[in-house]
Design a protein around this motif. Structure first.
Motif, PDB file in Angstrom:
ATOM      1  N   LEU A  47       0.751  -1.267   0.044  1.00 42.68           N
ATOM      2  CA  LEU A  47       0.120  -0.097   0.193  1.00 42.68           C
ATOM      3  C   LEU A  47       0.953   1.231  -0.045  1.00 42.68           C
ATOM      4  N   LEU A  48       1.954   1.284   0.803  1.00 41.85           N
ATOM      5  CA  LEU A  48       2.723   2.430   0.816  1.00 41.85           C
ATOM      6  C   LEU A  48       3.453   2.466  -0.706  1.00 41.85           C
ATOM      7  N   HIS A  49       3.729   1.495  -1.307  1.00 41.54           N
ATOM      8  CA  HIS A  49       4.184   1.475  -2.822  1.00 41.54           C
ATOM      9  C   HIS A  49       3.213   2.169  -3.641  1.00 41.54           C
ATOM     10  N   VAL A  50       1.951   1.946  -3.397  1.00 41.77           N
ATOM     11  CA  VAL A  50       0.817   2.722  -4.250  1.00 41.77           C
ATOM     12  C   VAL A  50       0.937   4.319  -4.081  1.00 41.77           C
ATOM     13  N   GLU A  51       1.001   4.568  -2.733  1.00 36.95           N
ATOM     14  CA  GLU A  51       1.159   6.226  -2.632  1.00 36.95           C
ATOM     15  C   GLU A  51       2.267   6.621  -2.988  1.00 36.95           C
ATOM     16  N   ILE A  52       3.548   6.003  -2.580  1.00 38.30           N
ATOM     17  CA  ILE A  52       4.960   6.590  -3.071  1.00 38.30           C
ATOM     18  C   ILE A  52       5.077   6.733  -4.602  1.00 38.30           C
ATOM     19  N   SER A  53       4.378   5.577  -5.143  1.00 33.31           N
ATOM     20  CA  SER A  53       4.577   5.520  -6.759  1.00 33.31           C
ATOM     21  C   SER A  53       3.835   6.891  -7.457  1.00 33.31           C
ATOM     22  N   PHE A  94      13.561   2.679  -6.775  1.00 33.38           N
ATOM     23  CA  PHE A  94      12.405   2.290  -5.971  1.00 33.38           C
ATOM     24  C   PHE A  94      11.681   1.057  -6.483  1.00 33.38           C
ATOM     25  N   LYS A  95      11.189   1.160  -7.756  1.00 28.33           N
ATOM     26  CA  LYS A  95      10.445  -0.132  -8.183  1.00 28.33           C
ATOM     27  C   LYS A  95      11.318  -1.470  -7.735  1.00 28.33           C
ATOM     28  N   ALA A  96      12.667  -1.308  -8.030  1.00 24.62           N
ATOM     29  CA  ALA A  96      13.469  -2.505  -7.961  1.00 24.62           C
ATOM     30  C   ALA A  96      13.409  -3.070  -6.549  1.00 24.62           C
ATOM     31  N   VAL A  97      13.825  -2.027  -5.911  1.00 27.37           N
ATOM     32  CA  VAL A  97      13.844  -2.529  -4.364  1.00 27.37           C
ATOM     33  C   VAL A  97      12.554  -3.071  -3.826  1.00 27.37           C
ATOM     34  N   TYR A  98      11.391  -2.399  -4.157  1.00 27.03           N
ATOM     35  CA  TYR A  98      10.100  -2.775  -3.864  1.00 27.03           C
ATOM     36  C   TYR A  98       9.823  -4.157  -4.359  1.00 27.03           C
ATOM     37  N   GLY A 258      -8.579  15.516   0.073  1.00 30.33           N
ATOM     38  CA  GLY A 258      -9.891  16.343   0.249  1.00 30.33           C
ATOM     39  C   GLY A 258     -10.422  15.930   1.237  1.00 30.33           C
ATOM     40  N   HIS A 259     -10.431  14.517   1.626  1.00 31.02           N
ATOM     41  CA  HIS A 259     -11.191  13.958   2.813  1.00 31.02           C
ATOM     42  C   HIS A 259     -10.553  14.203   4.411  1.00 31.02           C
ATOM     43  N   GLY A 260      -9.219  14.766   4.213  1.00 30.84           N
ATOM     44  CA  GLY A 260      -8.675  15.245   5.638  1.00 30.84           C
ATOM     45  C   GLY A 260      -7.661  14.018   5.929  1.00 30.84           C
ATOM     46  N   ASP A 261      -6.822  14.464   6.878  1.00 28.24           N
ATOM     47  CA  ASP A 261      -5.644  13.284   7.174  1.00 28.24           C
ATOM     48  C   ASP A 261      -6.257  12.446   7.995  1.00 28.24           C
ATOM     49  N   ALA A 262      -7.115  13.069   9.084  1.00 28.00           N
ATOM     50  CA  ALA A 262      -7.742  11.766   9.929  1.00 28.00           C
ATOM     51  C   ALA A 262      -8.562  10.841   9.040  1.00 28.00           C
ATOM     52  N   ALA A 263      -9.300  11.208   8.216  1.00 25.03           N
ATOM     53  CA  ALA A 263     -10.149  10.408   7.483  1.00 25.03           C
ATOM     54  C   ALA A 263      -9.249   9.373   6.468  1.00 25.03           C
ATOM     55  N   ARG A 264      -8.223   9.898   5.986  1.00 19.03           N
ATOM     56  CA  ARG A 264      -7.269   9.301   5.080  1.00 19.03           C
ATOM     57  C   ARG A 264      -6.634   8.067   5.883  1.00 19.03           C
ATOM     58  N   ALA A 265      -6.267   8.354   7.338  1.00 23.16           N
ATOM     59  CA  ALA A 265      -5.449   7.414   8.120  1.00 23.16           C
ATOM     60  C   ALA A 265      -6.504   6.438   8.426  1.00 23.16           C
ATOM     61  N   GLY A 266      -7.654   6.736   8.540  1.00 25.25           N
ATOM     62  CA  GLY A 266      -8.803   5.654   8.948  1.00 25.25           C
ATOM     63  C   GLY A 266      -9.102   4.898   7.765  1.00 25.25           C
ATOM     64  N   PHE A 267      -9.254   5.261   6.771  1.00 27.97           N
ATOM     65  CA  PHE A 267      -9.334   4.634   5.514  1.00 27.97           C
ATOM     66  C   PHE A 267      -8.120   3.574   5.179  1.00 27.97           C
ATOM     67  N   GLY A 268      -6.895   4.176   5.503  1.00 28.87           N
ATOM     68  CA  GLY A 268      -5.569   3.492   5.221  1.00 28.87           C
ATOM     69  C   GLY A 268      -5.596   2.199   6.210  1.00 28.87           C
ATOM     70  N   LEU A 269      -6.040   2.414   7.415  1.00 31.56           N
ATOM     71  CA  LEU A 269      -5.973   1.296   8.306  1.00 31.56           C
ATOM     72  C   LEU A 269      -7.012   0.302   8.071  1.00 31.56           C
ATOM     73  N   VAL A 270      -8.183   0.788   7.446  1.00 29.36           N
ATOM     74  CA  VAL A 270      -9.363  -0.246   7.365  1.00 29.36           C
ATOM     75  C   VAL A 270      -8.673  -1.025   5.935  1.00 29.36           C
ATOM     76  N   LEU A 271      -8.260  -0.490   4.959  1.00 31.31           N
ATOM     77  CA  LEU A 271      -7.744  -1.033   3.809  1.00 31.31           C
ATOM     78  C   LEU A 271      -6.582  -2.238   4.060  1.00 31.31           C
ATOM     79  N   LEU A 272      -5.842  -1.731   4.951  1.00 32.64           N
ATOM     80  CA  LEU A 272      -4.521  -2.444   5.370  1.00 32.64           C
ATOM     81  C   LEU A 272      -4.867  -3.870   5.997  1.00 32.64           C
ATOM     82  N   LEU A 273      -6.215  -3.443   6.914  1.00 34.82           N
ATOM     83  CA  LEU A 273      -6.667  -4.752   7.684  1.00 34.82           C
ATOM     84  C   LEU A 273      -7.142  -5.624   6.411  1.00 34.82           C
ATOM     85  N   LEU A 274      -8.109  -5.199   5.626  1.00 32.62           N
ATOM     86  CA  LEU A 274      -8.634  -5.775   4.460  1.00 32.62           C
ATOM     87  C   LEU A 274      -7.517  -6.484   3.862  1.00 32.62           C
ATOM     88  N   MET A 275      -6.622  -5.976   3.267  1.00 32.22           N
ATOM     89  CA  MET A 275      -5.481  -6.489   2.160  1.00 32.22           C
ATOM     90  C   MET A 275      -4.906  -7.669   3.123  1.00 32.22           C
TER      91      MET A 275
END
Length: 332
Positions: A47-53, A94-98, A258-275
């Motif tokens: 997931l970090l790779h998605v955002e950094i890329s 970055f892609k190679a290390v990933y 546009g969703h705000g940092d708190a909302a983005r962090a919450g979405f990220g944690l939920v998607l991390l759990l699902l993944m």
């Protein structure tokens, strides 16, 4: 597993998922430890790779647009060219290390889950420490299988291009080209899914049998006969799930400022759990599919022999020999 081996052959898609879920719940402590130590880090990196890329490519895209607007031969153009060269080099590094890190964690996760499921199948006592002891010795076999699988996938795509490009050049992009693509694309995708299924089942074989590499893929091809539709459908279900999580993460987190940092962090944690849950489920399911295919072909696996060969002797992992796992076909 609660079912006898003879009964596994009758499991369909739903039955395989139910069997995998029962196993995860019954042995949730050890699967949770595997998830926390291997699968969660794998999901975090993905997931970090998605955002950094996304950020790196957005920056490259802005500089390429600026380069188009810069006067030809100007100092600004030279600076932008140098900057783009540096950014593309950083992106490639970055892609190679990933890819290397994801490959290592994927193979370690596969080794741990397959070994654990096999222990459950044989009712063999196990601990998380023993799993971690065996995993580093098993995953090296998976590397060979992965390299062969990569070679097969590369050859498959190369042949597809050799068919696609000359044909389109010959018939053009008109009605004939569209008709060709309507036949070619579904056939190509079906073949790609089939090769991927062979690869994933070969990974299980590489852990539980003495075969690995090309031999494991050949055995995988034999086992999947008669269960190809079920195996491919399961692969598609998980693949759609992975793509769905990646799309949601890119939309709600990587580009969702546009969703705000708190909302983005919450979405990220939920998607991390699902993944993480999806990866764990996929690895358990592909191991159950292996036992289902063995049962379908009436290839009996002696549980005591399997349990013996899952032990670690003198620090060496002893894989199953064909004579142990390919016993006489049982009669129904």
């Amino acid at each position: 597993m609660e079912r006898e081996q003879e009964e596994l052959q009758f499991l369909g898609i739903g039955g395989i998922f139910v069997e995998a879920q029962k196993m995860i719940l019954a042995w949730r402590r050890i699967f949770a430890k595997i998830a926390v130590s291997l699968i969660v880090p794998l999901s975090v990196i993905f997931l970090l790779h998605v955002e950094i890329s996304d950020r790196m490519f957005a920056k490259i895209d802005r500089n390429e647009q600026a380069l188009e607007e810069a006067p030809e031969g100007s100092l600004r153009e030279e600076r932008l060219i140098d900057r783009l060269a540096s950014e593309w080099a950083s992106y490639a590094a970055f892609k190679a290390v990933y890819l290397v890190v994801v490959l290592v964690l994927s193979l370690l996760s596969t080794s741990a889950v397959v070994y654990t499921v096999a222990c459950v199948y044989t009712a063999k006592e196990m601990t998380f420490r023993k799993v971690l002891t065996v995993v580093p010795k098993v995953w090296r076999r998976l590397v060979v299988t992965f390299l062969w699988s990569f070679a097969v996938l590369f050859a498959y795509n190369a042949v597809a291009l050799l068919v696609l490009v000359p044909t389109l050049l010959l018939v053009g992009t008109g009605a004939g080209g569209v008709a060709f693509l309507l036949v070619f694309v579904p056939a190509y995708l079906a073949g790609l899914v089939y090769v991927s299924v062979i690869w994933h089942l070969a990974s299980v074989i590489s852990v539980l049998e003495e075969r690995y590499g090309l031999a494991a893929m050949e055995k995988s091809k034999e086992l999947v006969k008669g269960k190809a539709i079920v195996a491919c459908a399961i692969f598609l279900v998980f693949h759609v799930g992975f793509v769905g999580i990646e799309v949601l993460f890119r939309k709600m987190v990587a580009r969702g400022r546009g969703h705000g940092d708190a909302a983005r962090a919450g979405f990220g944690l939920v998607l991390l759990l699902l993944m993480s849950l999806l990866v764990l489920e996929a690895l358990v399911v592909q191991t159950v599919v292996y036992f289902v295919c063995k049962s379908f072909h009436h290839e009996s696996i002696d549980k005591s022999s399997l349990a013996d060969h899952l032990e670690v002797f003198l620090g060496e992992y002893i894989p199953l020999k064909a004579s142990d796992i390919q016993l006489e076909h049982f009669r129904l």
